[in-house]
Design an enzyme around this catalytic site. Structure first.
Site, PDB file in Angstrom:
ATOM      1  N   ASP A   1      57.538  10.583  38.236  1.00 41.37           N
ATOM      2  CA  ASP A   1      57.387  10.258  36.815  1.00 41.37           C
ATOM      3  C   ASP A   1      58.579   9.419  36.354  1.00 41.37           C
ATOM      4  O   ASP A   1      59.726   9.797  36.588  1.00 41.37           O
ATOM      5  CB  ASP A   1      57.324  11.553  36.003  1.00 41.37           C
ATOM      6  CG  ASP A   1      56.142  12.422  36.429  1.00 41.37           C
ATOM      7  OD1 ASP A   1      55.028  11.879  36.527  1.00 41.37           O
ATOM      8  OD2 ASP A   1      56.334  13.630  36.681  1.00 41.37           O
TER       9      ASP A   1
ATOM     10  N   GLU B   1      47.927   9.095  46.282  1.00 43.74           N
ATOM     11  CA  GLU B   1      46.852   8.889  45.313  1.00 43.74           C
ATOM     12  C   GLU B   1      47.236   7.804  44.304  1.00 43.74           C
ATOM     13  O   GLU B   1      46.446   6.906  44.013  1.00 43.74           O
ATOM     14  CB  GLU B   1      46.539  10.194  44.558  1.00 43.74           C
ATOM     15  CG  GLU B   1      45.690  11.188  45.331  1.00 43.74           C
ATOM     16  CD  GLU B   1      46.494  12.030  46.320  1.00 43.74           C
ATOM     17  OE1 GLU B   1      47.731  11.870  46.418  1.00 43.74           O
ATOM     18  OE2 GLU B   1      45.875  12.855  47.014  1.00 43.74           O
ATOM     19  N   TYR B   2      48.445   7.886  43.767  1.00 44.26           N
ATOM     20  CA  TYR B   2      48.882   6.898  42.780  1.00 44.26           C
ATOM     21  C   TYR B   2      49.012   5.512  43.402  1.00 44.26           C
ATOM     22  O   TYR B   2      48.708   4.507  42.763  1.00 44.26           O
ATOM     23  CB  TYR B   2      50.228   7.321  42.162  1.00 44.26           C
ATOM     24  CG  TYR B   2      50.091   8.207  40.955  1.00 44.26           C
ATOM     25  CD1 TYR B   2      48.916   8.906  40.697  1.00 44.26           C
ATOM     26  CD2 TYR B   2      51.138   8.348  40.053  1.00 44.26           C
ATOM     27  CE1 TYR B   2      48.796   9.726  39.589  1.00 44.26           C
ATOM     28  CE2 TYR B   2      51.021   9.171  38.934  1.00 44.26           C
ATOM     29  CZ  TYR B   2      49.853   9.851  38.713  1.00 44.26           C
ATOM     30  OH  TYR B   2      49.727  10.661  37.614  1.00 44.26           O
ATOM     31  N   GLU B   3      49.452   5.480  44.628  1.00 39.36           N
ATOM     32  CA  GLU B   3      49.614   4.187  45.305  1.00 39.36           C
ATOM     33  C   GLU B   3      48.261   3.487  45.446  1.00 39.36           C
ATOM     34  O   GLU B   3      48.151   2.277  45.222  1.00 39.36           O
ATOM     35  CB  GLU B   3      50.225   4.436  46.690  1.00 39.36           C
ATOM     36  CG  GLU B   3      50.575   3.178  47.462  1.00 39.36           C
ATOM     37  CD  GLU B   3      51.412   3.514  48.700  1.00 39.36           C
ATOM     38  OE1 GLU B   3      51.713   4.710  48.931  1.00 39.36           O
ATOM     39  OE2 GLU B   3      51.774   2.575  49.415  1.00 39.36           O
TER      40      GLU B   3
ATOM     41  N   LYS C   1      62.528   7.015  28.734  1.00 38.87           N
ATOM     42  CA  LYS C   1      63.517   7.180  27.655  1.00 38.87           C
ATOM     43  C   LYS C   1      64.837   7.688  28.210  1.00 38.87           C
ATOM     44  O   LYS C   1      64.861   8.629  28.998  1.00 38.87           O
ATOM     45  CB  LYS C   1      62.990   8.163  26.603  1.00 38.87           C
ATOM     46  CG  LYS C   1      61.800   7.612  25.840  1.00 38.87           C
ATOM     47  CD  LYS C   1      61.556   8.408  24.569  1.00 38.87           C
ATOM     48  CE  LYS C   1      60.406   7.820  23.784  1.00 38.87           C
ATOM     49  NZ  LYS C   1      59.201   8.662  23.802  1.00 38.87           N
TER      50      LYS C   1
ATOM     51  N   GLU D   1      58.357  16.602  50.573  1.00 37.58           N
ATOM     52  CA  GLU D   1      58.007  15.653  49.508  1.00 37.58           C
ATOM     53  C   GLU D   1      58.112  16.397  48.180  1.00 37.58           C
ATOM     54  O   GLU D   1      57.478  17.445  47.991  1.00 37.58           O
ATOM     55  CB  GLU D   1      56.591  15.096  49.674  1.00 37.58           C
ATOM     56  CG  GLU D   1      56.281  14.054  48.590  1.00 37.58           C
ATOM     57  CD  GLU D   1      54.856  13.506  48.574  1.00 37.58           C
ATOM     58  OE1 GLU D   1      54.601  12.570  47.804  1.00 37.58           O
ATOM     59  OE2 GLU D   1      54.003  14.038  49.311  1.00 37.58           O
TER      60      GLU D   1
ATOM     61  N   ASP E   1      59.549  24.136  40.944  1.00 37.07           N
ATOM     62  CA  ASP E   1      60.242  22.972  40.404  1.00 37.07           C
ATOM     63  C   ASP E   1      61.269  22.497  41.437  1.00 37.07           C
ATOM     64  O   ASP E   1      62.050  23.301  41.959  1.00 37.07           O
ATOM     65  CB  ASP E   1      60.942  23.374  39.098  1.00 37.07           C
ATOM     66  CG  ASP E   1      61.480  22.159  38.348  1.00 37.07           C
ATOM     67  OD1 ASP E   1      62.175  21.337  38.958  1.00 37.07           O
ATOM     68  OD2 ASP E   1      61.176  22.044  37.150  1.00 37.07           O
TER      69      ASP E   1
HETATM   70  N1  SAH Z   1      53.307  11.760  44.741  1.00 40.35           N
HETATM   71  C1  SAH Z   1      51.999  11.769  44.080  1.00 40.35           C
HETATM   72  C2  SAH Z   1      52.095  12.211  42.629  1.00 40.35           C
HETATM   73  C3  SAH Z   1      52.949  11.360  41.753  1.00 40.35           C
HETATM   74  S1  SAH Z   1      52.967  11.902  40.055  1.00 40.35           S
HETATM   75  C4  SAH Z   1      51.373  10.394  44.202  1.00 40.35           C
HETATM   76  O1  SAH Z   1      52.081   9.430  44.503  1.00 40.35           O
HETATM   77  O2  SAH Z   1      50.174  10.281  43.993  1.00 40.35           O
HETATM   78  C5  SAH Z   1      54.478  12.821  40.011  1.00 40.35           C
HETATM   79  C6  SAH Z   1      54.269  14.285  40.377  1.00 40.35           C
HETATM   80  O3  SAH Z   1      55.546  14.893  40.426  1.00 40.35           O
HETATM   81  C7  SAH Z   1      53.466  15.070  39.358  1.00 40.35           C
HETATM   82  O4  SAH Z   1      52.382  15.717  40.019  1.00 40.35           O
HETATM   83  C8  SAH Z   1      54.448  16.067  38.776  1.00 40.35           C
HETATM   84  O5  SAH Z   1      53.864  17.311  38.450  1.00 40.35           O
HETATM   85  C9  SAH Z   1      55.450  16.197  39.894  1.00 40.35           C
HETATM   86  N2  SAH Z   1      56.798  16.567  39.463  1.00 40.35           N
HETATM   87  C10 SAH Z   1      57.544  15.966  38.516  1.00 40.35           C
HETATM   88  N3  SAH Z   1      58.730  16.560  38.376  1.00 40.35           N
HETATM   89  C11 SAH Z   1      58.753  17.565  39.286  1.00 40.35           C
HETATM   90  C12 SAH Z   1      59.704  18.562  39.627  1.00 40.35           C
HETATM   91  N4  SAH Z   1      60.882  18.633  38.991  1.00 40.35           N
HETATM   92  N5  SAH Z   1      59.395  19.443  40.594  1.00 40.35           N
HETATM   93  C13 SAH Z   1      58.189  19.398  41.213  1.00 40.35           C
HETATM   94  N6  SAH Z   1      57.246  18.473  40.942  1.00 40.35           N
HETATM   95  C14 SAH Z   1      57.516  17.569  39.983  1.00 40.35           C
END
Ligand code: SAH
Length: 217
Positions: A118, A192-194, A122, A44, A96
């Site tokens: 995210d 968590e977001y869901e 933009k 994930e 990353d």
């Molecule tokens: N999957 C979780 C978090 C969603 S928020 C949920 O559904 O609750 C998106 C997450 O992706 C953030 O914690 C952010 O830090 C991470 N993220 C964004 N771009 C990323 C990247 N290039 N590599 C690793 N993590 C990343």
């Protein structure tokens, strides 16, 4: 994911190198050895606080999971859950997602999950979206031939963009849900977001998209 900085988060990660792997490029091509079995590997990217990946790992002991997340405080919350649930089929990478090819050999991964990534609405931030072509190219490299991305989001704009991006990349859209929580989908594990967005009445979108079989290119 916006989280308050957690004091001592870095130290927490460092205390559990058996879960939050350090110098993990050394495991490239050797993940089955690390897990000590030949089970499939599911990743994930952007795992957040880890509800999804730890829930999946509990439900599917026959699969190995790797959670990728670049924010240290967020990783520390996911680590809490791995420890609490005493899971042995989960490892975490504080990296990353754009660097995945440094950590996984070609075709080493069986499936990739993206959840509530995210949106970066933009146009000039398009490259940061985890479903943009550069990320797809990285995913395709580490995935086995005809590997899949399973993506959930509440964000209609990102969902529309992603369907187009998958399609332009040559992927096959296998299945789409425009309202996951009012569908017959079984075994959904919430992130968590869901939980947050669906409790506010927001709709959850889901798609399963498959890469072309790179052996046939
Ligand atoms: N999957 C979780 C978090 C969603 S928020 C949920 O559904 O609750 C998106 C997450 O992706 C953030 O914690 C952010 O830090 C991470 N993220 C964004 N771009 C990323 C990247 N290039 N590599 C690793 N993590 C990343």
């Amino acid at each position: 994911m916006r989280v308050r900085k957690r004091k001592g988060a870095e130290e927490m990660l460092a205390e559990h190198p058996e879960i939050v792997l350090e110098e993990a490029t050394a495991w490239k091509g050797r993940w089955q050895q690390l897990f000590g079995n030949d089970h499939p590997i599911h990743i994930e990217i952007g795992m957040g606080k880890g509800n999804f990946i730890t829930g999946m790992a509990q439900a599917h002991p026959e699969i190995n999971y790797v959670g990728v997340e670049m924010q240290v405080s967020v990783v520390s919350h996911a680590l809490d859950k791995v420890l609490e649930k005493d899971l042995h089929n989960v490892r975490l990478l504080h990296i990353d997602g754009s660097a995945l090819t440094e950590y996984f050999a070609d075709s080493e991964v069986d499936q990739i999950y993206l959840n509530f990534s995210d949106p970066w609405p933009k146009k000039r931030h398009e490259k940061r979206r985890l479903t943009s072509p550069d990320f797809l190219a990285v995913d395709e490299t580490v995935l086995k031939p005809a590997g899949e991305i399973h993506f959930k989001t509440d964000n209609q704009g990102l969902f529309e963009y992603s369907l187009g991006s998958f399609s332009q990349y040559g992927m096959t859209i296998q299945k789409v849900w425009l309202d996951l929580h009012n569908s017959d989908f079984e075994g959904n594990i919430m992130t968590e977001y869901e939980e947050k967005f669906s409790s506010r009445g927001q709709r959850i979108y889901r798609v399963e998209a498959r890469f072309p079989d790179k052996r046939k290119k």
